[in-house]
Scaffold this motif. Structure first.
Motif, PDB file in Angstrom:
ATOM      1  N   ARG A 145       0.820  -1.201   0.000  1.00  0.00           N
ATOM      2  CA  ARG A 145       0.000   0.000   0.000  1.00  0.00           C
ATOM      3  C   ARG A 145       0.858   1.256   0.000  1.00  0.00           C
ATOM      4  O   ARG A 145       0.555   2.234  -0.692  1.00  0.00           O
ATOM      5  N   LEU A 146       1.927   1.237   0.769  1.00  0.00           N
ATOM      6  CA  LEU A 146       2.783   2.414   0.850  1.00  0.00           C
ATOM      7  C   LEU A 146       3.482   2.679  -0.478  1.00  0.00           C
ATOM      8  O   LEU A 146       3.521   3.805  -0.968  1.00  0.00           O
ATOM      9  N   VAL A 147       4.024   1.636  -1.082  1.00  0.00           N
ATOM     10  CA  VAL A 147       4.718   1.793  -2.359  1.00  0.00           C
ATOM     11  C   VAL A 147       3.718   2.162  -3.460  1.00  0.00           C
ATOM     12  O   VAL A 147       3.982   3.014  -4.311  1.00  0.00           O
ATOM     13  N   GLY A 148       2.538   1.525  -3.410  1.00  0.00           N
ATOM     14  CA  GLY A 148       1.535   1.771  -4.441  1.00  0.00           C
ATOM     15  C   GLY A 148       0.959   3.163  -4.414  1.00  0.00           C
ATOM     16  O   GLY A 148       0.421   3.644  -5.412  1.00  0.00           O
ATOM     17  N   ARG A 149       1.060   3.839  -3.264  1.00  0.00           N
ATOM     18  CA  ARG A 149       0.524   5.185  -3.138  1.00  0.00           C
ATOM     19  C   ARG A 149       1.252   6.152  -4.069  1.00  0.00           C
ATOM     20  O   ARG A 149       0.649   7.057  -4.621  1.00  0.00           O
ATOM     21  N   GLY A 150       2.564   5.935  -4.212  1.00  0.00           N
ATOM     22  CA  GLY A 150       3.345   6.728  -5.152  1.00  0.00           C
ATOM     23  C   GLY A 150       3.477   8.196  -4.801  1.00  0.00           C
ATOM     24  O   GLY A 150       3.788   9.010  -5.675  1.00  0.00           O
ATOM     25  N   GLU A 152       5.402   9.334  -2.104  1.00  0.00           N
ATOM     26  CA  GLU A 152       6.618   9.607  -1.337  1.00  0.00           C
ATOM     27  C   GLU A 152       7.857   9.197  -2.127  1.00  0.00           C
ATOM     28  O   GLU A 152       7.810   8.291  -2.955  1.00  0.00           O
ATOM     29  N   SER A 153       8.959   9.857  -1.837  1.00  0.00           N
ATOM     30  CA  SER A 153      10.242   9.476  -2.417  1.00  0.00           C
ATOM     31  C   SER A 153      10.712   8.176  -1.772  1.00  0.00           C
ATOM     32  O   SER A 153      10.196   7.772  -0.723  1.00  0.00           O
ATOM     33  N   PRO A 154      11.701   7.482  -2.391  1.00  0.00           N
ATOM     34  CA  PRO A 154      12.228   6.259  -1.762  1.00  0.00           C
ATOM     35  C   PRO A 154      12.717   6.499  -0.336  1.00  0.00           C
ATOM     36  O   PRO A 154      12.498   5.648   0.546  1.00  0.00           O
ATOM     37  N   GLU A 155      13.344   7.646  -0.100  1.00  0.00           N
ATOM     38  CA  GLU A 155      13.829   7.945   1.247  1.00  0.00           C
ATOM     39  C   GLU A 155      12.663   8.119   2.221  1.00  0.00           C
ATOM     40  O   GLU A 155      12.697   7.634   3.351  1.00  0.00           O
ATOM     41  N   GLU A 156      11.607   8.806   1.756  1.00  0.00           N
ATOM     42  CA  GLU A 156      10.437   9.007   2.600  1.00  0.00           C
ATOM     43  C   GLU A 156       9.740   7.681   2.875  1.00  0.00           C
ATOM     44  O   GLU A 156       9.283   7.420   3.999  1.00  0.00           O
ATOM     45  N   ARG A 157       9.652   6.806   1.873  1.00  0.00           N
ATOM     46  CA  ARG A 157       9.025   5.497   2.085  1.00  0.00           C
ATOM     47  C   ARG A 157       9.767   4.706   3.149  1.00  0.00           C
ATOM     48  O   ARG A 157       9.158   4.105   4.031  1.00  0.00           O
ATOM     49  N   GLU A 158      11.092   4.701   3.085  1.00  0.00           N
ATOM     50  CA  GLU A 158      11.867   3.944   4.065  1.00  0.00           C
ATOM     51  C   GLU A 158      11.691   4.532   5.463  1.00  0.00           C
ATOM     52  O   GLU A 158      11.593   3.797   6.447  1.00  0.00           O
ATOM     53  N   ARG A 159      11.616   5.861   5.538  1.00  0.00           N
ATOM     54  CA  ARG A 159      11.412   6.508   6.829  1.00  0.00           C
ATOM     55  C   ARG A 159      10.039   6.116   7.392  1.00  0.00           C
ATOM     56  O   ARG A 159       9.902   5.840   8.587  1.00  0.00           O
TER      57      ARG A 159
END
Length: 201
Positions: A145-150, A152-159
């Protein structure tokens, strides 16, 4: 003495009890809250203030109150926030106090949709509130769900994923857990929590 944000001490009619919905990032708190707002107009849902920028489609005053850092500082200084926190090591979010108190005084089912830090603050200031934890069906689904939202940046997703791991571990602090497999079902279960007599929860 009953705290202004607590329900009636004797469980009588009048003021309603505050319900707090929290859970990990990307679990769908906003989507569930939007479903409740669309299908249950009798339920009052707080609109949080935030210093982050709007995402595409978000409307000021509907999804969030988008404010400057200076305005947020003023709200803190003048004790206008029921709770506030820095979320994902970035923007600040907070719940304006006045509208919550007005909704409870009017006897409406009232809900806060906030993050874990905020929920912990509300537990200290309004211990009679009812706390509901929204969790994903699985960790893999949360990541999807988080990745699919699209948004956030990769850094924001990891955070956010780092934050989510901590948030999931807090489930035991809550009065009730809802698994967000399907939004309509989760929303209806949440409304039942809000409208059921306190002793039946």
């Amino acid at each position: 003495m009953v705290h202004p944000l607590d329900g009636p001490a004797d469980g009588s009619a009048g003021r309603s009890r505050l319900v707090v919905l929290a859970g990990p990032t990307a679990v769908g708190k906003g989507t569930v809250a939007a479903h409740v707002r669309a299908h249950h107009p009798e339920v009052w849902i707080s609109v949080s203030a935030t210093t982050r920028q709007p995402r595409p489609g978000e409307v000021h005053g509907v999804h969030y109150l988008f404010v400057s850092d200076e305005e947020f500082d003023r709200m803190i200084a003048e004790d206008e926030l029921l709770e506030w926190a820095v979320v994902h090591k970035a923007a600040r979010y907070g719940t304006p106090r006045g509208p919550v108190e007005a909704a409870l005084e009017a006897g409406r089912p009232a809900m806060l949709e906030i993050d874990l830090q905020g929920a912990r603050q509300v537990r200290r200031t309004a211990p009679d509130a009812y706390f509901v934890f929204l969790k994903p069906p699985s960790w893999e689904e949360l990541v999807r769900r988080l990745v699919g939202r699209g948004t956030e940046s990769p850094e924001e997703r990891e955070r956010r994923l780092e934050t989510a791991r901590t948030e999931l571990a807090a489930e035991a602090e809550f009065d009730h857990t809802i698994v967000n497999t399907e939004v309509p079902a989760a929303a209806e279960e949440l409304v039942r929590c809000m409208t059921a007599p306190a002793q039946a929860r």
